[in-house]
Design a protein around this motif. Structure first.
Motif, short mmCIF file in Angstrom:
data_model
loop_
_atom_site.label_atom_id
_atom_site.label_comp_id
_atom_site.label_asym_id
_atom_site.label_seq_id
_atom_site.Cartn_x
_atom_site.Cartn_y
_atom_site.Cartn_z
N ILE A 528 0.86 -1.18 0.00
CA ILE A 528 0.00 0.00 0.00
C ILE A 528 0.89 1.23 0.00
O ILE A 528 1.52 1.55 0.99
N GLY A 529 0.95 1.89 -1.11
CA GLY A 529 1.71 3.13 -1.12
C GLY A 529 3.19 2.91 -1.38
O GLY A 529 3.71 1.79 -1.30
N ALA A 530 3.87 4.01 -1.67
CA ALA A 530 5.27 3.94 -2.10
C ALA A 530 6.23 3.42 -1.02
O ALA A 530 7.07 2.57 -1.32
N PRO A 531 6.12 3.89 0.22
CA PRO A 531 7.10 3.42 1.22
C PRO A 531 7.05 1.90 1.38
O PRO A 531 8.09 1.25 1.43
N GLN A 532 5.80 1.35 1.42
CA GLN A 532 5.69 -0.11 1.54
C GLN A 532 6.26 -0.80 0.33
O GLN A 532 6.83 -1.88 0.42
N ALA A 533 6.07 -0.17 -0.85
CA ALA A 533 6.61 -0.78 -2.07
C ALA A 533 8.13 -0.86 -1.95
O ALA A 533 8.74 -1.90 -2.24
N ARG A 534 8.74 0.23 -1.51
CA ARG A 534 10.19 0.21 -1.37
C ARG A 534 10.62 -0.86 -0.39
O ARG A 534 11.58 -1.59 -0.62
N ALA A 535 9.88 -0.96 0.70
CA ALA A 535 10.21 -1.98 1.71
C ALA A 535 10.10 -3.37 1.11
O ALA A 535 10.91 -4.26 1.40
N LEU A 536 9.10 -3.56 0.27
CA LEU A 536 8.90 -4.86 -0.38
C LEU A 536 10.11 -5.22 -1.23
O LEU A 536 10.62 -6.35 -1.19
N PHE A 537 10.60 -4.25 -1.98
CA PHE A 537 11.78 -4.49 -2.80
C PHE A 537 12.99 -4.79 -1.92
O PHE A 537 13.79 -5.65 -2.23
N GLU A 538 13.10 -4.07 -0.82
CA GLU A 538 14.20 -4.32 0.11
C GLU A 538 14.20 -5.76 0.57
O GLU A 538 15.20 -6.43 0.62
N ARG A 539 13.01 -6.19 0.91
CA ARG A 539 12.91 -7.50 1.52
C ARG A 539 13.06 -8.63 0.52
O ARG A 539 13.75 -9.61 0.79
N HIS A 540 12.36 -8.49 -0.63
CA HIS A 540 12.29 -9.64 -1.54
C HIS A 540 12.98 -9.42 -2.86
O HIS A 540 12.92 -10.30 -3.72
N GLY A 541 13.57 -8.27 -3.04
CA GLY A 541 14.24 -8.05 -4.32
C GLY A 541 13.24 -7.71 -5.41
O GLY A 541 12.08 -7.41 -5.15
N ALA A 542 13.72 -7.77 -6.65
CA ALA A 542 12.89 -7.33 -7.77
C ALA A 542 11.92 -8.45 -8.18
O ALA A 542 12.23 -9.63 -8.07
N PRO A 543 10.74 -8.06 -8.70
CA PRO A 543 9.77 -9.07 -9.14
C PRO A 543 9.93 -9.36 -10.63
O PRO A 543 10.80 -8.78 -11.27
N ASP A 544 9.03 -10.23 -11.16
CA ASP A 544 8.99 -10.39 -12.61
C ASP A 544 8.21 -9.25 -13.23
O ASP A 544 8.48 -8.81 -14.34
N LEU A 545 7.19 -8.78 -12.47
CA LEU A 545 6.34 -7.72 -13.02
C LEU A 545 5.87 -6.84 -11.88
O LEU A 545 5.52 -7.31 -10.80
N LEU A 546 5.88 -5.53 -12.12
CA LEU A 546 5.35 -4.59 -11.15
C LEU A 546 4.10 -3.94 -11.74
O LEU A 546 4.14 -3.40 -12.84
N ILE A 547 2.98 -4.04 -11.02
CA ILE A 547 1.77 -3.34 -11.47
C ILE A 547 1.52 -2.23 -10.46
O ILE A 547 1.28 -2.49 -9.29
N VAL A 548 1.62 -1.00 -10.93
CA VAL A 548 1.54 0.12 -9.99
C VAL A 548 0.48 1.11 -10.47
O VAL A 548 0.32 1.36 -11.66
N ASP A 549 -0.26 1.67 -9.50
CA ASP A 549 -1.25 2.68 -9.82
C ASP A 549 -0.54 4.00 -10.09
O ASP A 549 0.43 4.34 -9.41
N LEU A 550 -1.05 4.73 -11.04
CA LEU A 550 -0.37 5.95 -11.44
C LEU A 550 -0.36 6.97 -10.33
O LEU A 550 0.60 7.68 -10.10
N ARG A 551 -1.47 7.03 -9.59
CA ARG A 551 -1.57 8.05 -8.56
C ARG A 551 -1.55 7.39 -7.19
O ARG A 551 -2.46 6.66 -6.83
N LEU A 552 -0.51 7.66 -6.45
CA LEU A 552 -0.41 7.09 -5.11
C LEU A 552 -0.56 8.18 -4.08
O LEU A 552 -0.58 9.36 -4.40
#
Lengths: 638, 218
Positions: A528-552
């Motif tokens: 939920i939101g950009a900070p959590q997204a960054r944390a997700l990347f920190e924890r699990h690395g890069a995905p195969d696909l990122l689906i992101v809403d344009l307006r956060l």
């Protein structure tokens, strides 16, 4: 390096927090609670801060009473005034934050408060450094007690923020303890004991933090439950309304039917009595004819009622095929030729070659009932059937030059048993169910019907069937791939275990997408939101696909976020989802080169977009990708 | 005898007409599909003796229809032939001046019997109206002249017309009526008709062959 360190610490803390809650809440709920908590924290802290200036006044007065005998007034004031001003500044900032609640950026305000706390602490620490050397040992001790008490009070002021507490406390105690150690070199325990004390305060604050988070999470959960309950209630109410309406409709039909069924039976009773009493052969013939008529109309009525009942209960299964409407219409018209001729009417068919995906029996029935009515209510002139197409719809019209339907009757003609001009309900004129059946069939097929009529001039019924098909498409048997919902086996599947990260600031959307992607065999993670997204990347690395809403939230831009993450973690596929209109969406994502999906997302569109995005060579500077979901592909005319 | 049949169901009308003709070959049956038509016919045939009326007509139904017909043809008896079997409705009809009430849902035998009685100028009321068991052994005694007056009362004739028809003075007719009410232990015409019908029903067998010569009674 520092940023990485900070990031790592934040991640560690976040995961500890989550583990704390993990037993009771899902990951998503914990994330949601965190993002709200910072707002809560800042607000609560600001509230407490409002009273700080008065407290500081007392503190300054107390310290003054303690040191004034040993310190020149000027020096004291040079400390007291700025010290008070700093706290006034804190109080004022707090008031402003409260006024602009919701509009200020919580994380930024948090940092401001940390800085202010450090400043305030530093002022007190400065006082310690200035005053301690000039005081006799007893006064030093008293001042020392005051200095150590202030961070403890600061725990309450800092609410649940360890950063605020530590910045305040360290700025007071570090210089104070250092000064003390300097003055009393033999007391080597002071510094380590101070450190222990600080650690203790930090632990207490950590507990406060967890408590706050838990309360926020509970509140959010409750809000969600209330929402779900209200939605459930609304659904129940609609369902009840529908059930009531249908019960009423059924009661009406029953009442009308019971009268219409009894009438022929009463007449039959008479004829039966007649058969006992009459000897006249001529009368017998008339009896036979009339009995025939009654049996006929009873039969029609029964069939009509059964059809209506089957259509209403939804047990009528539509079998969709590609139907050549022109051929179907010509067949039905042939059935009515004789009836039209016997009344001296012209029956004309104008049919374009239109095919539609529909149930042929249902369409034939509709046309038959409409023709039957048209011929019945027309004494002279013509009845005309027109088959045509208009865009994605097929149109079937029946015109007549009959007596028309008055404005008063117009809204009622489709009701069961309604006959516009059969007051005696003479059964030789049919039973009044034809149009009711037409309406039910139309509803089942998702089609629509329009009626225009001028009394004395004639009427026109126009049926609009969606699903017109190009005339050259071969009519074929319905295959499993044509079912209106559900995914056919012939559609391509996603690669199993595809790692997809979803970033949006609405939990409902994230939940829905997660469930859908999981059902397709992918491995979705939500943020939920950009900070959590960054944390997700920190924890699990890069995905195969990122689906992101344009307006956060907080003005973060989905595409920019994706670009930043790609820069940090290497290339991965990105899909951007936008709620804006096509052109605006294109503009916003323009130039970055990500595929843009438009809300609302259709399952098939999403699936295809995912397949395309993952299959494409992953390069962040790819040429402008086409957008999906009804927007014209780049280069093709819209 | 002239009869008027008023019903909006064409097939039912035909059936009724034919049945009446079979039961009384000398009867002339006029048909009307709605109230307006019926009133027109009633005014046009002053020698109308009997009107069989359906309660559910397009342009006027129920008690008001009875009133209109009685106004248009006071000498004609009104018999209701209707789908409803509610006791309240039947009572209201009798009160409004109807002579008899024949339910459409009756079996063919009952239909024939009811029509015969009607043709004979006697009242007929459906089984349900008559509380069986009440009138055990008691039977009032009425003189033949009193029976005549009762029959006219049943047809809904006002005192003046009764006097004219029976060749009596109005005063005498009023005395007869008082005596009839006393004998039947009733207070008004409606109750008298109901009770009389009950008693008569107990009297007669349900035999379609029972000769009831209509000409004698009218």
């Amino acid at each position: 390096m520092i940023r990485a360190l900070r990031g790592r610490l934040a991640a560690a803390r976040a995961s500890r927090r989550r583990a704390w809650l993990a037993g009771e809440w899902s990951d998503l709920d914990a994330q949601a609670a965190e993002s709200v908590m910072l707002d809560e924290l800042v607000e609560l802290h600001a509230r407490v801060l409002q009273r700080i200036p008065f407290v500081q006044l007392l503190v300054v007065a107390g310290i003054g009473a303690l040191v004034l005998r040993f310190v020149p007034v000027g020096v004291f004031l040079a400390w007291a005034v700025p010290s008070l001003l700093v706290e006034l500044l804190r109080g004022a900032t707090a008031r402003r934050v409260l006024q602009r609640r919701g509009r200020s950026h919580a994380a930024r305000m948090h940092r401001v408060f940390i800085a202010l706390a450090a400043l305030a602490g530093a002022m007190v620490g400065l006082g310690a450094v200035v005053f301690l050397p000039r005081l006799p040992i007893e006064r030093q001790a008293v001042l020392g007690i005051v200095l150590f008490a202030m961070p403890a009070a600061g725990v309450a002021v800092a609410v649940a923020s360890r950063e605020i507490l530590l910045s305040y406390s360290v700025c007071i105690l570090a210089p104070a303890a250092a000064m003390w150690a300097l003055l009393h070199r033999t007391e080597t325990a002071v510094l380590p004991l101070t450190a222990v004390y600080l650690g203790f305060l930090a632990i207490i604050t950590a507990d406060g933090e967890s408590l706050l988070m838990r309360s926020v999470a509970i509140r959010q959960q409750r809000d969600r439950m209330v929402e779900a309950l209200e939605r459930g209630n609304a659904e129940v109410r609609t369902a009840m309304q529908r059930a009531e309406d249908s019960a009423q409709a059924r009661a009406r039909v029953l009442a009308a039917a019971s009268h219409d069924l009894r009438q022929p039976l009463h007449a039959l009773s008479l004829y039966s009595a007649l058969l006992r009493t009459t000897r006249d052969p001529a009368a017998l013939t008339e009896v036979a004819t009339n009995v025939d008529q009654i049996v006929q109309s009873l039969g029609n009525l029964l069939n009509g009622l059964l059809d209506l009942s089957r259509l209403s209960s939804g047990s009528y299964a539509l079998e969709l095929e590609i139907v050549p409407l022109d051929l179907l219409a010509s067949g039905v018209c042939a059935e009515f030729e004789a009836a039209a001729r016997s009344k001296g009417l012209a029956l004309v068919l104008e049919a374009a070659q239109v095919h539609a995906r529909a149930d042929p029996l249902a369409v034939a029935r509709i046309l038959r009932n409409l023709l039957d009515n048209a011929i019945k209510y027309t004494q002279r002139g013509e009845v005309r059937v027109v088959v045509g197409g208009e865009g994605r719809d097929a149109l079937l019209s029946v015109f007549d030059t009959g007596r028309g339907i008055s404005a008063g009757d117009l809204p009622h003609v489709f009701e069961e048993f309604y006959q516009a001009d059969n007051p005696g309900r003479d059964r030789s004129n049919g039973v009044g169910l034809g149009l009711a059946i037409v309406q039910r069939l139309i509803e089942r097929m998702g089609a629509s019907i329009r009626l225009e009529s001028t009394p004395g001039r004639g009427s026109r019924f126009t049926v609009t069937l969606p699903g017109a098909v190009a005339a050259d498409a071969p009519a074929r048997q319905p295959s499993s791939a044509q079912t209106p919902d559900g995914v056919a086996a012939s559609e391509p599947a996603l690669p199993v275990g595809l790692r997809i990260y979803l970033v949006d600031d609405e939990i409902a959307i994230l939940r829905g997408l997660c469930a859908l992607l999981r059902s397709w065999g992918a491995e979705p993670h939500a943020a939920i939101g950009a900070p959590q997204a960054r944390a997700l990347f920190e924890r699990h690395g890069a995905p195969d696909l990122l689906i992101v809403d344009l307006r956060l939230r907080a003005g973060e831009h989905g595409a920019a976020l994706a670009a930043t993450l790609q820069a940090a973690y290497g290339d991965f596929a990105v899909l951007v989802v936008s709620g804006e209109s096509a052109s605006v969406a294109q503009q916003q994502a323009g130039g970055i080169g990500y595929g843009v999906l438009q809300k609302p997302l259709a399952d098939r569109v999403l699936r295809q977009a995912i397949l395309d995005a993952v299959a494409r060579p992953k390069t962040a500077t790819a040429a402008r990708l086409p957008t999906f979901g009804g927007i014209a592909q780049a280069g093709r005319p819209s | 005898m002239k009869l008027l049949v008023v019903d909006d169901h064409a097939l039912f009308r035909s059936g009724l007409r034919m049945l009446l003709a079979a039961l009384d070959p000398s009867a002339t049956v006029i048909e009307a599909a709605n109230l307006a038509d019926a009133l027109h016919q009633a005014r046009g045939h002053p020698d109308l003796r009997l009107c069989l009326l359906d309660l559910r007509l397009q342009d006027g139904c129920g008690l008001r229809a009875i009133e209109s017909i009685r106004n248009a043809a006071p000498a004609a008896a009104v018999v209701i032939v209707s789908g409803s079997e509610s006791g309240a409705t039947i009572r209201d009809c009798i009160e409004a001046g109807a002579m008899a009430y024949i339910p459409k849902s009756a079996t063919p035998e009952v239909l024939i019997h009811a029509l015969r009685r009607t043709l004979a100028g006697e009242s007929f009321l459906p089984e349900g109206m008559l509380h069986a068991g009440e009138v055990a052994k008691w039977r009032p005694v009425l003189s033949p002249r009193q029976r005549d007056v009762l029959r006219c009362l049943g047809r809904g004739l006002p005192t003046k017309l009764i006097a004219r028809e029976l060749g009596l003075s109005e005063h005498t007719v009023k005395e007869y009526i008082t005596a009839i009410f006393a004998a039947l232990q009733v207070r008004n015409r409606t109750e008298a008709v109901i009770k009389a019908s009950r008693l008569d029903l107990r009297d007669q067998q349900l035999d379609p062959q029972t000769p009831l010569d209509p000409r004698e009674r009218w």
